[in-house]
Enzyme design. Structure first.
Site: not given
Ligand code: ARG
Length: 402
Positions: A18, A98, A127, A178
């Protein structure tokens, strides 16, 4: 955008498909110079030099930052002190990494004079919220682009795009899940896990051994804490990164740390996820049991309430907010005497605290014992119970008359 000199964008880059495609896509679609930044919070290393590859793929600058220590000190320890568990189940491993990633991205954007930050989050998850809200909380002047929210490419189309545009990618065997990994745990979703009734298949687990295949003998581990922070394992002092890695190894080989949860995302969706958080599970249990030994009852009760709120704030992307920070300050104050050692028994997927000691232990054997040496004043119990029961006694008399 100004003609001539292009504006810059800092891309949160992992080296995966990605974000590799995103380097080219951001140049083409938005005419931006891309600075690719990988941030190491303890995820497994890539098989190649992702910085060199980002540069070959057209990034004007690329770097890989080791933020493991920062993650431990500023992300993991504050959350451990708060016994952070979303919905009492999920140790927030992805969620707490994060803000650390975001803070690094913002610092780089400011240093490089970049007006934008890009991340590879999808439009359905938590996220993206953590990135976007984190960025605006730290620097409201920065614009945000989420390529994965904008483009409509499938995996095959991304590979096709890469081939047509000469983007160098490492095409791994397609992972049916994922996955997000860091020091504090491994999050896994999608694929067959989406059927909430099906037991997660073997392939969903990567860090921990199958509990039935773990050793038949228990393994004991001792964790020493200072002011709520783990500092030693089995008597050996270690820095935070080493300590977490060590506890991850010990718990994982005993099949400890697996979690299967249907959770409530901020965007309103329930989703089934599995987690492997060996160290997080062991250290949180150990920390809580040391608090039970060293904190007063009223503190424990109140702290439990704010812990829940803390966990929700972190999950919901409000790390850099006044409430999360204020609760963290309260939690810090409670940790003054959370010092001592906890002994844990690990056996075939189970985890049990079997011993605890502290120089500040509030557990007083002289008061607790039923054997000789009892120091409790038995006569006082009567007077206390008289007062304690008085409201009920009074009410009962009144109500009986009716
Ligand atoms: N549901 C978890 C969270 O929101 C983990 C998400 C992890 N992402 C992933 N690609 N598996 O914190």
């Amino acid at each position: 955008m100004t003609s001539g000199k292009r504006e810059k964008i800092v891309l949160a880059y992992s080296g995966g498909l990605d974000t590799s495609v995103a380097i080219r896509w951001l140049q083409e679609k938005y005419n931006l110079d891309v600075i690719a930044v990988g941030i190491n919070v303890g995820q497994p290393p890539s098989s190649d030099d992702i910085v060199a590859r980002a540069l070959r793929n057209g990034a004007i600058k690329a770097e890989f930052i080791d933020a493991k220590e920062e993650f431990v000190n500023d992300g993991i320890w504050p959350s451990l002190k708060a016994n952070a568990m979303y919905e009492d189940v999920y140790p927030l491993c992805t969620a707490i990494a994060r803000p650390i990633i975001v803070r690094n991205l913002v610092q780089i954007a400011q240093r490089e004079g970049a007006k934008y930050i890009a991340h590879g989050c999808t439009a359905k998850g938590n996220d993206q919220v953590r990135f976007d809200v984190g960025i605006v909380s730290l620097d409201p002047s920065i614009g945000i682009i989420g390529p994965m929210r904008e483009w409509v490419m499938t995996r095959e189309e991304e590979i096709d795009y890469a081939q047509k545009n000469g983007v160098e990618i490492i095409v791994k065997k397609e992972n049916p899940f994922s996955v997000d990994e860091n020091l504090w745990g491994r999050s896994c979703e999608c694929g067959v896990i989406e059927d909430a009734w099906q037991e997660p298949p073997k392939e969903a687990w990567a860090w921990t051994v199958e509990p039935t295949e773990a050793p038949n003998e228990p393994e004991y581990v001792e964790i020493q804490f200072e002011k709520g922070i783990p500092v030693a394992v089995n008597g050996k002092k270690m820095d935070g990164v080493q300590l977490i890695e060590e506890v991850n190894r010990i718990a994982a080989r005993n099949g400890v740390g697996r979690i299967d949860h249907v959770e409530d995302r901020l965007v309103g969706i329930k989703s089934r996820e599995t987690y492997e958080c060996p160290a997080a599970m062991v250290l949180t249990q150990a920390h809580r049991s040391l608090e039970f030994l060293t904190l007063q009852k009223d503190v424990l009760e109140f702290k439990k309430i704010v812990e829940q709120r803390y966990s929700q704030l972190v999950y919901n992307g409000l790390w850099f907010g006044t409430l999360r920070e204020s609760i963290a300050a309260f939690v810090d104050k409670t940790q003054e005497f959370v010092t001592g050692t906890v002994r844990i028994k690990l056996l075939k997927g189970s985890l049990m605290v079997v011993g605890r000691k502290s120089p500040y232990s509030l557990y007083d054997e002289g008061l607790a014992t039923y054997a000789k040496g009892d120091e409790f004043d038995h006569k006082s119990a009567l007077g206390f119970i008289y007062c304690w029961g008085l409201p009920n006694k009074t009410a009962a008399k009144v109500h009986k008359k009716k």
